[in-house]
Design a protein around this motif. Structure first.
Motif: not given
Length: 72
Positions: A22-26, A49-52, A58-61
């Motif tokens: 939940r706290e991932c950075r680029e 994790l909740d859905r959002d 996932s968008r980080g990939f």
């Protein structure tokens, strides 16, 4: 943040330790992408994790795409 990757026994995969997704950075995603290339599968235990939050991680990939549901 320091991420450790512990290879799983068997053919492929590694468990990522020391990461709250939940706290991932680029910068974390660069390390995760490299580990994914190396191990083919990454396991993130104990994440809630909740859905959002799941979508945001996932968008980080890369961009998300909708997979159509096919009735069996």
């Amino acid at each position: 943040m320091s991420i450790a990757f512990r290879p799983c026994p068997g053919a492929l995969g590694a468990e990522a330790e020391g990461l709250d997704v939940r706290e991932c950075r680029e910068a974390d995603f660069g390390e995760l992408r490299a580990a994914l290339d190396r191990h083919m599968v990454l396991i993130f235990r104990g994440q809630c994790l909740d859905r959002d939050q799941h979508k945001a991680f996932s968008r980080g990939f890369g961009p998300l795409c909708r997979v159509p549901f096919v009735e069996p």
